[in-house]
Design an enzyme around this catalytic site. Structure first.
Site, PDB file in Angstrom:
ATOM      1  N   ALA A  20     -19.075  -1.491 -52.878  1.00  0.00           N
ATOM      2  CA  ALA A  20     -18.391  -0.689 -51.866  1.00  0.00           C
ATOM      3  C   ALA A  20     -18.160  -1.439 -50.555  1.00  0.00           C
ATOM      4  O   ALA A  20     -17.163  -1.223 -49.871  1.00  0.00           O
ATOM      5  CB  ALA A  20     -19.181   0.592 -51.604  1.00  0.00           C
ATOM      6  N   THR A  24     -15.231  -1.297 -47.350  1.00  0.00           N
ATOM      7  CA  THR A  24     -15.495  -0.602 -46.083  1.00  0.00           C
ATOM      8  C   THR A  24     -14.709  -1.238 -44.943  1.00  0.00           C
ATOM      9  O   THR A  24     -14.267  -0.542 -44.027  1.00  0.00           O
ATOM     10  CB  THR A  24     -16.999  -0.590 -45.724  1.00  0.00           C
ATOM     11  OG1 THR A  24     -17.510  -1.904 -45.876  1.00  0.00           O
ATOM     12  CG2 THR A  24     -17.782   0.360 -46.601  1.00  0.00           C
ATOM     13  N   PHE A  31     -19.710   5.163 -50.319  1.00  0.00           N
ATOM     14  CA  PHE A  31     -20.217   6.422 -50.840  1.00  0.00           C
ATOM     15  C   PHE A  31     -21.721   6.583 -50.646  1.00  0.00           C
ATOM     16  O   PHE A  31     -22.226   7.655 -50.390  1.00  0.00           O
ATOM     17  CB  PHE A  31     -19.862   6.489 -52.326  1.00  0.00           C
ATOM     18  CG  PHE A  31     -20.190   7.793 -52.946  1.00  0.00           C
ATOM     19  CD1 PHE A  31     -21.238   7.898 -53.832  1.00  0.00           C
ATOM     20  CD2 PHE A  31     -19.462   8.914 -52.634  1.00  0.00           C
ATOM     21  CE1 PHE A  31     -21.546   9.112 -54.401  1.00  0.00           C
ATOM     22  CE2 PHE A  31     -19.768  10.125 -53.195  1.00  0.00           C
ATOM     23  CZ  PHE A  31     -20.807  10.228 -54.084  1.00  0.00           C
ATOM     24  N   ARG A  32     -22.454   5.487 -50.768  1.00  0.00           N
ATOM     25  CA  ARG A  32     -23.916   5.601 -50.760  1.00  0.00           C
ATOM     26  C   ARG A  32     -24.569   5.211 -49.432  1.00  0.00           C
ATOM     27  O   ARG A  32     -25.765   5.360 -49.268  1.00  0.00           O
ATOM     28  CB  ARG A  32     -24.521   4.728 -51.863  1.00  0.00           C
ATOM     29  CG  ARG A  32     -24.185   5.253 -53.241  1.00  0.00           C
ATOM     30  CD  ARG A  32     -24.807   4.400 -54.317  1.00  0.00           C
ATOM     31  NE  ARG A  32     -24.468   4.929 -55.620  1.00  0.00           N
ATOM     32  CZ  ARG A  32     -23.344   4.655 -56.271  1.00  0.00           C
ATOM     33  NH1 ARG A  32     -22.445   3.876 -55.723  1.00  0.00           N
ATOM     34  NH2 ARG A  32     -23.114   5.177 -57.452  1.00  0.00           N
ATOM     35  N   GLN A  99     -16.873  -2.614 -58.455  1.00  0.00           N
ATOM     36  CA  GLN A  99     -17.328  -1.240 -58.628  1.00  0.00           C
ATOM     37  C   GLN A  99     -16.407  -0.274 -57.883  1.00  0.00           C
ATOM     38  O   GLN A  99     -16.618   0.926 -57.929  1.00  0.00           O
ATOM     39  CB  GLN A  99     -18.766  -1.112 -58.111  1.00  0.00           C
ATOM     40  CG  GLN A  99     -19.739  -1.981 -58.880  1.00  0.00           C
ATOM     41  CD  GLN A  99     -21.149  -1.919 -58.328  1.00  0.00           C
ATOM     42  OE1 GLN A  99     -21.416  -2.329 -57.199  1.00  0.00           O
ATOM     43  NE2 GLN A  99     -22.075  -1.412 -59.115  1.00  0.00           N
ATOM     44  N   ILE A 101     -12.783   1.644 -56.822  1.00  0.00           N
ATOM     45  CA  ILE A 101     -11.739   2.321 -57.601  1.00  0.00           C
ATOM     46  C   ILE A 101     -10.419   2.356 -56.833  1.00  0.00           C
ATOM     47  O   ILE A 101      -9.506   3.095 -57.197  1.00  0.00           O
ATOM     48  CB  ILE A 101     -12.168   3.772 -57.944  1.00  0.00           C
ATOM     49  CG1 ILE A 101     -12.494   4.570 -56.664  1.00  0.00           C
ATOM     50  CG2 ILE A 101     -13.365   3.772 -58.895  1.00  0.00           C
ATOM     51  CD1 ILE A 101     -12.792   6.050 -56.910  1.00  0.00           C
ATOM     52  N   HIS A 117     -15.570   0.910 -62.680  1.00  0.00           N
ATOM     53  CA  HIS A 117     -15.540   2.362 -62.488  1.00  0.00           C
ATOM     54  C   HIS A 117     -14.130   2.932 -62.507  1.00  0.00           C
ATOM     55  O   HIS A 117     -13.911   4.064 -62.082  1.00  0.00           O
ATOM     56  CB  HIS A 117     -16.251   2.728 -61.175  1.00  0.00           C
ATOM     57  CG  HIS A 117     -17.723   2.437 -61.198  1.00  0.00           C
ATOM     58  ND1 HIS A 117     -18.487   2.253 -60.068  1.00  0.00           N
ATOM     59  CD2 HIS A 117     -18.578   2.272 -62.240  1.00  0.00           C
ATOM     60  CE1 HIS A 117     -19.734   1.995 -60.413  1.00  0.00           C
ATOM     61  NE2 HIS A 117     -19.814   2.000 -61.726  1.00  0.00           N
ATOM     62  N   CYS A 125      -3.382  12.610 -68.818  1.00  0.00           N
ATOM     63  CA  CYS A 125      -3.574  13.987 -69.269  1.00  0.00           C
ATOM     64  C   CYS A 125      -4.709  14.038 -70.293  1.00  0.00           C
ATOM     65  O   CYS A 125      -4.724  13.253 -71.240  1.00  0.00           O
ATOM     66  CB  CYS A 125      -2.275  14.501 -69.889  1.00  0.00           C
ATOM     67  SG  CYS A 125      -2.474  16.087 -70.726  1.00  0.00           S
ATOM     68  N   CYS A 128      -2.801  15.431 -73.879  1.00  0.00           N
ATOM     69  CA  CYS A 128      -1.860  14.588 -74.650  1.00  0.00           C
ATOM     70  C   CYS A 128      -1.970  13.110 -74.307  1.00  0.00           C
ATOM     71  O   CYS A 128      -1.270  12.291 -74.890  1.00  0.00           O
ATOM     72  CB  CYS A 128      -0.424  15.077 -74.446  1.00  0.00           C
ATOM     73  SG  CYS A 128       0.283  14.642 -72.831  1.00  0.00           S
TER      74      CYS A 128
HETATM   75 ZN    ZN Z   1      -0.219  16.300 -71.402  1.00  0.00          ZN
END
Ligand code: ZN
Length: 235
Positions: A20, A24, A31-32, A99, A101, A117, A125, A128
């Protein structure tokens, strides 16, 4: 700093492992950390709100939290991201394992990025499996839905969810081949960081972190600085 530059000169298979702290400096809260989201006032603790069971049970509340606190789509890469992209272009660095995202390594130009992560930029979805742009998530008023009626889920690993085996194997493979491993912006306390490091057999282990970690005594070089400043010489 000159030792870090010497190490890079001597190495041909550098791998970077980041947490992380790398983001920053781009304005994305850790987060931590104590300055991070834990101090904020939400109805539930953040680690609950980004858990698999919370996503299943309180999907709308999950997306409220996710959109307001976890999406930072306008964030820009800092010197750490830019330096790593430059080292890859120079043929020195072979992989970034992150780590985070936020997709900032790719924004900076890195190509081989292993996202332990997942990424907020990929969304699919649950029914599907169709891919959807992140705008589908940001523009939805409540729970983002696919044309088929299925719920769209960000491709990120929530608490209580397993890391992807293929991604872990790829990360370990690169670390096992590396002659230099740079670790930055992570306390190393969080799974799977510690386990990944065990496969490193190279000569040069560099830790860049503002605070001390339990791995410091194993490192060949410890830099106690902002990661963007520590790597700025490679931009
Ligand atoms: Zn779908």
């Amino acid at each position: 700093m000159s030792k870090l530059q010497d190490y890079v000169t001597q190495s041909n298979y550098i791998v970077f492992f980041g947490g992380a702290g790398v983001s920053t400096e781009s304005g994305i809260p850790d987060f931590r950390s104590v300055d991070g989201l834990y101090n904020e006032k939400w109805k539930y603790p953040p680690e609950v709100m980004i858990s698999h069971s919370f996503f299943k049970r309180k999907t709308e509340a999950f997306f409220d939290f996710y959109r307001s606190r976890l999406l930072h789509l306008n964030a820009q890469p800092n010197n750490a991201h830019l330096a790593l992209a430059a080292l890859e272009k120079a043929g020195k660095l072979k992989a970034v394992i992150t780590q985070n995202i936020d997709g900032l390594h790719q924004k900076a130009g890195s190509e081989n990025v292993i996202e332990l992560h997942g990424s907020v930029w990929r969304n699919f979805c649950l029914k599907c499996k169709e891919s959807h742009p992140v705008s589908t998530v940001t523009n939805a008023a409540g729970v983002p839905l696919c044309n088929c009626g299925g719920v769209i889920k960000p491709d990120i690993v929530l608490y209580e969810e397993q890391l992807d085996d293929d991604i872990m194997i790829s990360a370990m493979d690169h670390i096992a081949r590396a002659d230099m491993l740079i670790i930055g912006g992570t306390s190393l306390a969080v799974y799977p960081a510690a386990g990944l490091l065990e496969v490193f057999k190279g000569e040069r282990l560099v830790l860049i972190n503002k605070s001390a970690t339990h791995m410091d005594k194993m490192a060949d070089l410890v830099i106690s600085d902002n990661i963007g400043d520590a790597l700025a010489c490679f931009v």
